[in-house]
Design an enzyme around this catalytic site. Sequence first.
Site, PDB file in Angstrom:
ATOM      1  N   ASP A   1      -9.127  -5.641  -4.958  1.00  8.33           N
ATOM      2  CA  ASP A   1      -8.581  -4.412  -4.379  1.00  8.33           C
ATOM      3  C   ASP A   1      -8.997  -3.196  -5.192  1.00  8.33           C
ATOM      4  O   ASP A   1      -8.808  -3.154  -6.413  1.00  8.33           O
ATOM      5  CB  ASP A   1      -7.056  -4.512  -4.317  1.00  8.33           C
TER       6      ASP A   1
ATOM      7  N   HIS B   1      -7.313  -5.986  -0.559  1.00 10.54           N
ATOM      8  CA  HIS B   1      -6.154  -5.139  -0.277  1.00 10.54           C
ATOM      9  C   HIS B   1      -5.418  -5.622   0.973  1.00 10.54           C
ATOM     10  O   HIS B   1      -6.013  -5.885   2.007  1.00 10.54           O
ATOM     11  CB  HIS B   1      -6.628  -3.696  -0.097  1.00 10.54           C
TER      12      HIS B   1
ATOM     13  N   SER C   1       0.835  -1.187   0.000  1.00  9.76           N
ATOM     14  CA  SER C   1       0.000   0.000   0.000  1.00  9.76           C
ATOM     15  C   SER C   1       0.884   1.257   0.000  1.00  9.76           C
ATOM     16  O   SER C   1       1.674   1.443  -0.920  1.00  9.76           O
ATOM     17  CB  SER C   1      -0.957  -0.033   1.193  1.00  9.76           C
TER      18      SER C   1
END
Length: 310
Positions: free
Chosen positions: A253, A284, A154
Amino acid sequence: MSIVDESPGYMQVLSDGSVKRFAPETAAASTESSNGYKSRDVVIDSSKPTTARIFLPDVSESVAGQLPVLVYFHGGGFCIGSTTWLGYHHFLGDLSAVSKSIVLSVDYRLAPENKLPIAYDDCYSSLEWLSNNASSEPWLEKADLLRVFLSGDSAGGNIVHQVAVKVIKDKVSRVRIKGLIPIHPYFGSEKRTELEMAEESAGHVQSNDMFWRLSLPVGENRDYLGCNFEKTELSGSEWDQFPRVLVFVAGLDFLKERGVMYADFLQKKGVQKVSLIEAEGESHVYHVFHPKSEATTLLQKQMSDFMHSF
């Protein structure tokens, strides 16, 4: 005191500018070997302060040769997250054991108290620490600084790109970055993607915009070079020095679109080798929430294979 911004269960920004963070379950480092690895915490820079956790795989003393090093940057929208979180501890410890690599997982300073590019600078400094301490830190005795990989998920995947760019420009003595492994990287731009404009994406867009608003430098928007990878400032000869890249995206995601766009961008810039792997049916940062799942085990194998492929 009213709440101005909030990531439910993780963080609240109050009207007086103060920040409350609510950490999930954490894990302490342990110098006792368990599940094929041991761990300990180190100070990167006491003046900031920044710290890191080293994961060292169990390797027989009779095994000759050095081990690759994976430097990892956690996610959390630049505002939350820590290598001490239980999910990260298990994922990175198991990755160290599977890949027979030394993992250095960095805790950088967080926004909004420390806005970008502070996280980038902190993470770059971890490479300088690695270079300066490899010969004196016993846990780095087998570290091969000519086989260093950068990885993160991320926001940490975003940091991977930014640190790689800074290394190309400024270099780090004794350290050679062999490859990048961004996982579900967090990028953005003022121009919305098709998915971001979809009605069902409103909640995701609102959350992402909040994290960018809290972390971007004052006066900058989502076309800031730390958010929009298309603003990367490298010459043609510098792009030729860019390491090999393995981008991971997850099928469910919201950020998958940005990860695919990032891989395409690197290919168009002539990066020597860019690969993309999608985990179908996964969400995610699933590897942090489910560090013992089959999908996570596969991710660790794929990362290990990449690290040992050259």
